[in-house]
Design a protein around this motif. Sequence first.
Motif, short mmCIF file in Angstrom:
data_model
loop_
_atom_site.label_atom_id
_atom_site.label_comp_id
_atom_site.label_asym_id
_atom_site.label_seq_id
_atom_site.Cartn_x
_atom_site.Cartn_y
_atom_site.Cartn_z
N PHE A 158 0.85 -1.19 0.00
CA PHE A 158 0.00 0.00 0.00
C PHE A 158 0.89 1.24 0.00
CE2 PHE A 158 -2.43 -3.35 2.07
CZ PHE A 158 -3.64 -3.29 1.36
N GLN A 159 0.44 2.27 -0.71
CA GLN A 159 1.14 3.54 -0.74
C GLN A 159 0.09 4.65 -0.66
OE1 GLN A 159 0.95 1.84 -3.88
NE2 GLN A 159 2.37 0.25 -3.17
N GLY A 169 -0.67 0.16 8.85
CA GLY A 169 0.70 0.28 9.32
C GLY A 169 1.35 1.62 9.07
N PHE A 170 0.59 2.62 8.60
CA PHE A 170 1.15 3.95 8.37
C PHE A 170 1.11 4.78 9.65
CE2 PHE A 170 -0.41 2.80 4.06
CZ PHE A 170 0.78 2.93 3.38
N THR A 171 2.14 5.59 9.85
CA THR A 171 2.19 6.49 11.00
C THR A 171 2.64 7.87 10.53
OG1 THR A 171 4.49 5.98 11.53
CG2 THR A 171 2.81 4.60 12.56
N ASN A 172 2.48 8.86 11.42
CA ASN A 172 2.93 10.22 11.13
C ASN A 172 2.42 10.73 9.78
OD1 ASN A 172 4.44 10.26 13.56
ND2 ASN A 172 6.15 9.25 12.55
N VAL A 173 1.16 10.46 9.51
CA VAL A 173 0.56 10.88 8.24
C VAL A 173 0.31 12.39 8.28
CG1 VAL A 173 -1.35 10.60 6.64
CG2 VAL A 173 -0.53 8.63 7.96
N GLN A 174 0.87 13.10 7.31
CA GLN A 174 0.65 14.54 7.19
C GLN A 174 -0.07 14.83 5.88
OE1 GLN A 174 4.21 16.92 8.00
NE2 GLN A 174 5.09 15.19 9.12
N GLN A 175 -1.06 15.73 5.94
CA GLN A 175 -1.88 16.02 4.77
C GLN A 175 -2.02 17.50 4.57
OE1 GLN A 175 -4.97 13.07 6.28
NE2 GLN A 175 -5.21 12.84 4.07
N GLY A 176 -2.14 17.88 3.31
CA GLY A 176 -2.39 19.27 2.97
C GLY A 176 -3.86 19.60 3.11
N PRO A 177 -4.23 20.87 2.88
CA PRO A 177 -5.63 21.28 3.03
C PRO A 177 -6.58 20.58 2.07
CG PRO A 177 -4.26 23.07 2.16
CD PRO A 177 -3.33 21.99 2.59
N ASP A 178 -6.05 20.04 0.97
CA ASP A 178 -6.92 19.33 0.02
C ASP A 178 -6.96 17.83 0.29
OD1 ASP A 178 -4.38 18.58 -0.76
OD2 ASP A 178 -4.70 18.95 -2.90
N GLU A 179 -6.47 17.41 1.47
CA GLU A 179 -6.47 16.01 1.92
C GLU A 179 -5.39 15.15 1.27
OE1 GLU A 179 -9.07 14.50 3.99
OE2 GLU A 179 -10.26 16.32 4.24
N VAL A 227 4.59 10.63 5.16
CA VAL A 227 4.10 9.47 5.90
C VAL A 227 5.26 8.55 6.23
CG1 VAL A 227 3.61 8.16 3.79
CG2 VAL A 227 2.38 7.61 5.91
N VAL A 228 5.14 7.79 7.29
CA VAL A 228 6.13 6.79 7.67
C VAL A 228 5.43 5.44 7.81
CG1 VAL A 228 7.81 6.08 9.41
CG2 VAL A 228 7.52 8.52 8.87
N PRO A 229 5.94 4.39 7.12
CA PRO A 229 6.94 4.41 6.05
C PRO A 229 6.29 4.81 4.72
CG PRO A 229 6.18 2.18 6.41
CD PRO A 229 5.47 3.02 7.44
N ASP A 230 7.08 4.83 3.64
CA ASP A 230 6.53 5.19 2.33
C ASP A 230 5.55 4.13 1.83
OD1 ASP A 230 7.83 7.61 2.13
OD2 ASP A 230 9.56 6.76 1.06
N THR A 231 5.86 2.87 2.11
CA THR A 231 4.98 1.76 1.71
C THR A 231 4.87 0.77 2.85
OG1 THR A 231 6.72 0.36 0.77
CG2 THR A 231 5.73 2.00 -0.69
#
Length: 286
Positions: free
Chosen positions: A10-11, A88-98, A103-107
């Motif tokens: 997943f990415q 399994g994704f952590t530290n997900v950061q998103q812009g104002p358009d979602e 993200v950690v990790p990339d995949t």
Amino acid sequence: MTMLLINGSFQIKGTQPDGDTVRFTPDDPQEWDLVTSRGRAVKHDALGRAALRLDAIDAPETHYGPNRVHQPLHFAHAARDELLSWLGFTNVQQGPDETVTAVVPDTVPGFILASGADMHGRCVALAGRGVSGGTSGVDVDVDVDMLRTTVNHHLLTTGLVYPTFYRGLFPVLRTELTAAARQAQTAGLGLWPSDTTTTGAKITALSSITDDVVMLPKLFRRLVDYLQLSNPSLVCFPAYLAGVQDRFTVLSSGKRCAGLHNVVEISNGQTVRMTQPPEDLVFEEA
């Protein structure tokens, strides 16, 4: 029920995942052709990345349609965040358009159990995390035990998504998913204490369904499309639903219907409710 097992990863960076849609890349991208051979083609990029539509569930919308209309974001984001965390994704950061910007990790490794593709070219699948342990590109028998290892089942147990069934899903799996959803509802988990799908929601403007009331996303999408064409009165909404002609079967009665107006009631010109719970309906793919 037989589904196609595909191993991969997943990415989410650079994408706009929600609670029931996420990107997946097979270890062997040519295995998308095996899904396509079942009917519609899976749309993917040159690297093999394609969008999944998680089977049997529907999450509150984060950005529906060209105007990017959303349902109450507390619930829409909760479903999305639970999906990404479970994978399994952590530290997900998103812009104002979602869009995911970091993200950690990339995949993360995972697998899907694919049943086909929808009209938008998304692969319809159950999704699991980690290494499947099975041979990729072969049909496998999916039983209840395997179903319980998927994020589809997990999200229903948390009460963060609605059950939304299509005809291709085997009845024994549908029964298990219904039980998971009803248990979450009885326990008052997730969105269920706020749900108005069958109790009724007063609609005075588009903001009623974007900011206030929580309902089955399929009903929300039909209301958005209707309200963007008309005034806030719902008097003509049943006629609109009849024209859209969603095709489904009511499990409790066996009645086959064309149009959600068969299970939608309008009172006082402003209050809408469904007369059957979501898990009692089995839709046909358009």
